[in-house]
Design an enzyme around this catalytic site. Structure first.
Site, PDB file in Angstrom:
ATOM      1  N   ARG A  94       2.069  -2.840  -4.537  1.00 57.86           N
ATOM      2  CA  ARG A  94       2.783  -1.564  -4.498  1.00 57.86           C
ATOM      3  C   ARG A  94       2.044  -0.631  -3.535  1.00 57.86           C
ATOM      4  NH1 ARG A  94       6.502  -3.845  -6.166  1.00 57.86           N
ATOM      5  NH2 ARG A  94       7.711  -3.479  -8.064  1.00 57.86           N
TER       6      ARG A  94
ATOM      7  N   ASP B 151       3.132  -5.125   2.798  1.00 57.29           N
ATOM      8  CA  ASP B 151       4.558  -5.379   2.556  1.00 57.29           C
ATOM      9  C   ASP B 151       5.143  -4.216   1.760  1.00 57.29           C
ATOM     10  OD1 ASP B 151       6.905  -7.032   2.578  1.00 57.29           O
ATOM     11  OD2 ASP B 151       6.542  -7.493   0.465  1.00 57.29           O
TER      12      ASP B 151
ATOM     13  N   GLU C 213       7.748   4.279   0.789  1.00 57.40           N
ATOM     14  CA  GLU C 213       8.724   3.295   1.282  1.00 57.40           C
ATOM     15  C   GLU C 213      10.158   3.607   0.878  1.00 57.40           C
ATOM     16  OE1 GLU C 213       7.135  -0.365  -0.586  1.00 57.40           O
ATOM     17  OE2 GLU C 213       9.031  -0.485  -1.661  1.00 57.40           O
TER      18      GLU C 213
ATOM     19  N   HIS D 205       8.865  -4.754   2.316  1.00 59.50           N
ATOM     20  CA  HIS D 205       9.002  -5.236   0.931  1.00 59.50           C
ATOM     21  C   HIS D 205       9.870  -6.506   0.874  1.00 59.50           C
ATOM     22  CE1 HIS D 205       8.348  -3.538  -3.309  1.00 59.50           C
ATOM     23  NE2 HIS D 205       8.524  -4.836  -3.405  1.00 59.50           N
TER      24      HIS D 205
HETATM   25  P1  NAI Z   1       1.298  -9.501 -13.623  1.00 54.42           P
HETATM   26  O1  NAI Z   1       1.634  -8.449 -14.625  1.00 54.42           O
HETATM   27  O2  NAI Z   1       1.528 -10.945 -13.956  1.00 54.42           O
HETATM   28  O3  NAI Z   1      -0.241  -9.357 -13.180  1.00 54.42           O
HETATM   29  C1  NAI Z   1      -0.852  -8.144 -12.911  1.00 54.42           C
HETATM   30  C2  NAI Z   1      -2.334  -8.312 -13.218  1.00 54.42           C
HETATM   31  O4  NAI Z   1      -2.974  -7.093 -12.844  1.00 54.42           O
HETATM   32  C3  NAI Z   1      -2.619  -8.555 -14.694  1.00 54.42           C
HETATM   33  O5  NAI Z   1      -3.469  -9.679 -14.846  1.00 54.42           O
HETATM   34  C4  NAI Z   1      -3.311  -7.290 -15.145  1.00 54.42           C
HETATM   35  O6  NAI Z   1      -4.288  -7.490 -16.154  1.00 54.42           O
HETATM   36  C5  NAI Z   1      -3.936  -6.819 -13.838  1.00 54.42           C
HETATM   37  N1  NAI Z   1      -4.314  -5.422 -13.860  1.00 54.42           N
HETATM   38  C6  NAI Z   1      -3.701  -4.394 -14.505  1.00 54.42           C
HETATM   39  N2  NAI Z   1      -4.393  -3.252 -14.315  1.00 54.42           N
HETATM   40  C7  NAI Z   1      -5.436  -3.571 -13.525  1.00 54.42           C
HETATM   41  C8  NAI Z   1      -6.519  -2.824 -12.999  1.00 54.42           C
HETATM   42  N3  NAI Z   1      -6.673  -1.520 -13.276  1.00 54.42           N
HETATM   43  N4  NAI Z   1      -7.416  -3.461 -12.221  1.00 54.42           N
HETATM   44  C9  NAI Z   1      -7.295  -4.798 -11.987  1.00 54.42           C
HETATM   45  N5  NAI Z   1      -6.312  -5.560 -12.474  1.00 54.42           N
HETATM   46  C10 NAI Z   1      -5.386  -4.951 -13.234  1.00 54.42           C
HETATM   47  O7  NAI Z   1       2.090  -9.085 -12.300  1.00 54.42           O
HETATM   48  P2  NAI Z   1       2.496 -10.037 -11.085  1.00 54.42           P
HETATM   49  O8  NAI Z   1       3.783 -10.717 -11.390  1.00 54.42           O
HETATM   50  O9  NAI Z   1       1.333 -10.866 -10.694  1.00 54.42           O
HETATM   51  O10 NAI Z   1       2.793  -8.957  -9.970  1.00 54.42           O
HETATM   52  C11 NAI Z   1       1.771  -8.136  -9.438  1.00 54.42           C
HETATM   53  C12 NAI Z   1       2.431  -7.000  -8.679  1.00 54.42           C
HETATM   54  O11 NAI Z   1       3.072  -7.538  -7.515  1.00 54.42           O
HETATM   55  C13 NAI Z   1       3.570  -6.309  -9.448  1.00 54.42           C
HETATM   56  O12 NAI Z   1       3.069  -5.275 -10.248  1.00 54.42           O
HETATM   57  C14 NAI Z   1       4.445  -5.784  -8.359  1.00 54.42           C
HETATM   58  O13 NAI Z   1       4.037  -4.454  -8.113  1.00 54.42           O
HETATM   59  C15 NAI Z   1       4.123  -6.651  -7.150  1.00 54.42           C
HETATM   60  N6  NAI Z   1       5.255  -7.442  -6.665  1.00 54.42           N
HETATM   61  C16 NAI Z   1       5.616  -7.331  -5.348  1.00 54.42           C
HETATM   62  C17 NAI Z   1       6.660  -8.055  -4.829  1.00 54.42           C
HETATM   63  C18 NAI Z   1       7.047  -7.983  -3.382  1.00 54.42           C
HETATM   64  O14 NAI Z   1       8.181  -8.365  -3.031  1.00 54.42           O
HETATM   65  N7  NAI Z   1       6.165  -7.551  -2.498  1.00 54.42           N
HETATM   66  C19 NAI Z   1       7.459  -8.942  -5.699  1.00 54.42           C
HETATM   67  C20 NAI Z   1       6.952  -9.048  -7.041  1.00 54.42           C
HETATM   68  C21 NAI Z   1       5.912  -8.295  -7.509  1.00 54.42           C
END
Ligand code: NAI
Length: 329
Positions: free
Chosen positions: A234, A258, A263, A295
């Site tokens: 993000r 990305d 954005e 994105h």
């Molecule tokens: P997820 O929820 O499976 O993993 C997120 C991880 O971040 C978790 O392990 C959590 O414990 C950790 N986390 C939370 N707060 C934290 C902190 N303060 N410091 C360090 N780690 C922390 O989410 P997922 O599916 O892996 O997605 C990650 C991010 O990718 C999403 O939140 C979304 O913003 C982004 N995303 C971007 C896309 C794109 O098209 N560019 C598509 C899908 C997701």
């Protein structure tokens, strides 16, 4: 159910209409994003289906509730654009697609890293002009580099496995370390150590009050000179103005993003004939070592299929009284 699909692009219409044949909901597509200006369009609907740059704040939620909308169906994983407290107060359920294709995002993050490193985007343009010179295209071996991953959920985990396959030393940071990764021999370190020791840092944590501007002048100061930063998570994770300062001093050696803080005013639209009033992105674009995509990390056939299927089944399940993939506060 009667669904208003906001921020609907041609590919949303294609995939949702195709997969809805087995769910039989009534879909109405709106090009506009959902926000306080467009929420009045939701009067006839039970469900709003939204994406990453729709603004579902407290005011929008209150009006959704007034209009009889029962559920916000996010067709994405992140939910930082929804006021969950307000949704709870108005008894509106929020559901999402937790993991549609983590591989799609990881592969895009890797593409950003390798494009920046080996400058294939520049080589492509050069060759089209019969310029076969190698001057200024020099890269480095990613093999042997230390790669720090912030956030090791669905996406970060796969990024860790794949980048390890390139022969990198991998350092992980997460507030909830993964046992699975530790059992596989991956190393978790403090955020400070990760910043100090990494040649490349890839962001895979969600945006929330603890992670907003996790990359800022203070954290950048602790990083190696020439650090490469990749953000497919993000935009708000990076303080963009601080990143620009660090690009000017060459503290950041390359930046691949990305996602971008502002954005919602730019991405997913063709603005090629418009004046861009965002001077920050205009400055970013001028750096030869910055690569921006709008994105598109999620943008594969596999992910769009999974997004349409999971969103429509979340809505059908809600209708049957069995809520799935709900975002809890
Ligand atoms: P997820 O929820 O499976 O993993 C997120 C991880 O971040 C978790 O392990 C959590 O414990 C950790 N986390 C939370 N707060 C934290 C902190 N303060 N410091 C360090 N780690 C922390 O989410 P997922 O599916 O892996 O997605 C990650 C991010 O990718 C999403 O939140 C979304 O913003 C982004 N995303 C971007 C896309 C794109 O098209 N560019 C598509 C899908 C997701």
């Amino acid at each position: 159910m009667n669904i208003a699909v906001f921020s609907a692009k041609s590919y949303d219409k294609e995939y949702f209409s195709k997969h809805n044949k087995t769910y039989n909901h009534t879909l109405t597509y709106f090009d506009a994003p959902l926000d306080t200006k467009t929420v009045s369009l939701t009067k006839e609907f039970d469900v709003v289906c939204v994406f990453v740059n729709d603004t579902i704040d407290a005011k929008t939620i209150a009006e959704l509730a007034e209009n009889g909308v029962q559920i916000v169906a996010l067709r994405c994983a992140g939910f930082n654009n929804v006021d969950l407290e307000a949704a709870k107060k108005h008894n509106i359920r929020v559901v999402r697609v937790p993991a549609y294709s983590p591989h799609a995002v990881v592969e895009h993050a890797i593409a950003l890293l390798f494009t920046l490193n080996r400058k294939t985007h520049k080589a492509y343009n050069r060759i089209r002009e019969n310029n076969y010179s190698l001057e200024k295209l020099i890269g480095y071996d990613v093999y042997g580099k230390t790669v720090g991953i912030i956030g090791t959920g669905n996406i970060g985990k796969i990024f860790a496995e794949i980048i390890k396959g390139f022969g990198c030393r991998v350092l992980l940071y997460d507030i909830y370390p993964s046992e699975e990764l530790q059992e596989k021999g991956f190393e978790y370190v403090s955020l400070e150590t990760l910043c100090e020791e990494s040649d490349i840092i890839s962001l895979h944590c969600p945006l929330n009050k603890n992670t907003k501007h996790i990359i800022n002048t203070k954290s950048l100061k602790t990083m190696k000179q020439g650090v490469v930063i990749i953000n497919t998570s993000r935009g708000g994770l990076i303080n963009t103005k601080d990143a620009i300062k660090a690009l000017k001093t060459k503290k950041i050696g390359a930046l691949g993003i990305d996602v971008y803080e502002q954005e919602e005013n730019l991405f997913f639209r063709d603005l090629s004939e418009s004046i861009i009033y965002d001077d920050v992105i205009a400055r970013l674009i001028t750096f030869p070592n910055v690569l921006i995509t709008s994105h598109q990390g999620f943008f594969t056939h596999d992910a769009l299929t999974e997004i349409a299927e999971t969103t429509l089944s979340n809505i059908s399940n809600f209708e049957k009284g069995n809520v799935t993939n709900q975002v809890e506060i």
